[in-house]
Design an enzyme around this catalytic site. Structure first.
Site, PDB file in Angstrom:
ATOM      1  N   HIS A 161       0.868  -1.229  -0.066  1.00 35.37           N
ATOM      2  CA  HIS A 161      -0.021  -0.157   0.151  1.00 35.37           C
ATOM      3  C   HIS A 161       0.875   1.222  -0.001  1.00 35.37           C
ATOM      4  O   HIS A 161       0.404   2.132   0.701  1.00 35.37           O
ATOM      5  CB  HIS A 161      -0.994  -0.005   1.288  1.00 35.37           C
ATOM      6  CG  HIS A 161      -1.761  -1.383   1.359  1.00 35.37           C
ATOM      7  ND1 HIS A 161      -2.980  -1.492   1.085  1.00 35.37           N
ATOM      8  CD2 HIS A 161      -1.243  -2.369   2.288  1.00 35.37           C
ATOM      9  CE1 HIS A 161      -3.388  -2.635   1.506  1.00 35.37           C
ATOM     10  NE2 HIS A 161      -2.320  -3.132   2.022  1.00 35.37           N
ATOM     11  N   GLU A 166       9.146   9.220 -16.781  1.00 32.83           N
ATOM     12  CA  GLU A 166       7.718   9.568 -16.884  1.00 32.83           C
ATOM     13  C   GLU A 166       7.392   9.545 -18.432  1.00 32.83           C
ATOM     14  O   GLU A 166       6.067   8.962 -18.460  1.00 32.83           O
ATOM     15  CB  GLU A 166       7.657  10.975 -16.757  1.00 32.83           C
ATOM     16  CG  GLU A 166       7.779  11.621 -15.177  1.00 32.83           C
ATOM     17  CD  GLU A 166       8.105  12.828 -14.828  1.00 32.83           C
ATOM     18  OE1 GLU A 166       7.038  13.536 -14.120  1.00 32.83           O
ATOM     19  OE2 GLU A 166       8.812  13.628 -15.585  1.00 32.83           O
ATOM     20  N   SER A 185      13.912  22.363 -14.949  1.00 29.98           N
ATOM     21  CA  SER A 185      12.773  23.292 -15.217  1.00 29.98           C
ATOM     22  C   SER A 185      13.095  24.794 -15.653  1.00 29.98           C
ATOM     23  O   SER A 185      13.995  24.998 -15.475  1.00 29.98           O
ATOM     24  CB  SER A 185      11.845  23.416 -14.012  1.00 29.98           C
ATOM     25  OG  SER A 185      11.240  24.609 -14.050  1.00 29.98           O
TER      26      SER A 185
END
Ligand code: ARG
Length: 445
Positions: free
Chosen positions: A141, A275, A262
């Site tokens: 979990h 990603e 970024s």
């Protein structure tokens, strides 16, 4: 409509079948000669013409555009050797031809992808060898559960990809069946020798029903399903790389070239490659949906819808190969941060199950032991303590049976190495997995 021909045609995407189309035509021509359906001198001309086209293609030359790759090759052949080139299409239809081409293509790609999986697994195994002293929290979990060895976690992916490889081998059994000789739908009255063609093309079997053979794309659906599973597994691994490289976890290092900054936040190092792999899985699943939908309502036998089978097959192939290549390179630069992973095992009461096992081994029913440890953990939370920092007297508040041997019992290194059950996280089991995987990478099961 202005671009009607382009709409109806498939040349823009099926010209990547050129090579297998020619290989198929050479074999078909050899069979036509063997069965004396065409003369050997005609056969020689056709085969020489086909081979000259293949050589030019391999040099980078491109076939002029036609409705599809099959027409393009045939037209070019006739241009090069004259009308005799038209004999190549005797006892054949584009319907059995395209089905054969696609099978030859998928077969080759399966072999290439299996090789890529082997390379990926080899890197994972190498990283597992390097990570044998990494102790980290194992999660369920996404909550800290029990300590594990870093290698054990990595090897889980090698086993997933092993299943993917076995699935591809299995898919080969249903792919490597030759439809050629089914002609348009009903077979042919020419006395062809299908087994001879199949032998040349290294097909294991020939199809048994011409109607089924020209419309069967099950193998393509199965192949894209297998690729979807690979994409899904790579997406899971990417997800973990993303989580592990977050500032909060800080468990791993990967080379900066797989991350990007970024444009506004100078401190950022985003795990873009992982990603993108996670994102690309969606494309592959989409290809599977497209393939199934194309097949689902087609009356027997060939329908032009089947022309639409190629873009999903090609896209899934390209996407999975791209992702496998990138993740393999990325994992080559992967390492665990030993201190942070170890430090993380101090949080989350990872030894709680061990304390319960300790009591159970001293003859307390496990259910009772579970309750005792729950109380111990609550006490720790209330008093801001960990299971290793509790004094023996504190332990004894909860159970008289607990003795000073508890401390070595709950040492994280001892905990992991005690998990000696087959497939457990102990060093012994991890070493065995590494040996077993090395054998599997080399051989075929
Ligand atoms: N380009 C077609 C395809 O990919 C080839 C088969 C065409 N057959 C036909 N009967 N129109 O499916």
């Amino acid at each position: 409509m202005k671009n009607f021909e382009q709409f109806i045609g498939s040349f823009s995407f099926d010209n990547r079948l050129a090579e297998v189309d020619i290989i198929g035509s050479v074999a078909h021509t050899q069979m036509l000669v063997k069965t004396k359906i065409i003369s050997s001198s005609d056969g020689k001309k056709i085969i020489a013409g086909l081979k000259s086209i293949l050589r030019d293609l391999q040099k980078g030359w491109q076939l002029p555009q036609e409705e599809d790759i099959h027409f393009a090759v045939e037209k070019e052949l006739i241009k090069r050797i004259g009308p005799v080139g038209g004999k190549m299409h005797t006892a054949r239809s584009r319907n059995d031809q395209v089905a054969t081409d696609l099978r030859l293509y998928v077969r080759e790609e399966i072999y290439k992808i299996i090789e890529m999986i082997n390379s990926f697994q080899a890197v994972i195994v190498k990283k597992a060898e390097e990570s044998i002293d990494i102790i980290m929290p194992g999660y369920t979990h996404l909550q800290p559960a029990q300590p594990i060895i870093g290698s054990h976690h990595l090897l889980a992916y090698a086993w997933m990809l092993e299943r993917d490889k076995q699935r591809l081998f299995d898919c080969l059994k249903r792919t490597n069946i030759m439809p050629l000789g089914s002609a348009a739908l009903a077979g042919t009255s020419f006395k062809i020798d299908r087994k001879y063609t199949a032998k040349i093309l290294e097909f294991d079997f020939i199809s048994d029903n011409s109607l089924d053979a020209v419309s069967d794309r099950d193998f393509a659906g199965e192949y894209i399903f297998d690729l979807s599973m690979i994409a899904m597994h790579l997406s899971k691994l990417s997800e973990e790389i993303i989580i592990w490289s977050s500032v909060e976890f800080n468990f791993i290092k990967i080379d900066d070239k797989f991350t990007s900054g970024s444009s506004i936040m100078p401190q950022k190092r985003n795990p873009d490659c992982a990603e993108i792999i996670r994102g690309k899985s969606g494309r592959v699943f989409g290809d599977l949906m497209a393939m199934l939908t194309i097949m689902k309502a087609l009356p027997i036998a060939y329908n032009r819808d089947l022309q639409e089978d190629k873009p999903p097959v090609f896209d899934a192939t390209d996407t999975v190969k791209l992702c496998l290549g990138v993740i393999t390179e990325l994992m080559q630069t992967f390492s665990f941060k030993k201190d942070t992973t170890l430090k993380s095992t101090e949080k989350g009461f990872l030894q709680a199950t061990e304390v319960a096992d300790y009591l159970a081994k001293k003859n307390i029913p496990f259910r009772t032991a579970h309750g005792i440890v729950k109380n111990i953990v609550n006490y720790c939370i209330k008093n801001e303590k960990t299971l290793d920092s509790l004094s023996l007297n504190e332990y004894k508040i909860f159970s008289e049976i607990i003795d000073k041997d508890i401390y070595s019992f709950i040492d994280v290194k001892n905990i992991v190495n005690a998990k000696v059950s087959i497939g457990g996280t102990s060093k012994k089991s991890v070493v065995k997995q590494i040996l077993d995987l090395k054998k599997l990478i080399k051989g075929k099961r």
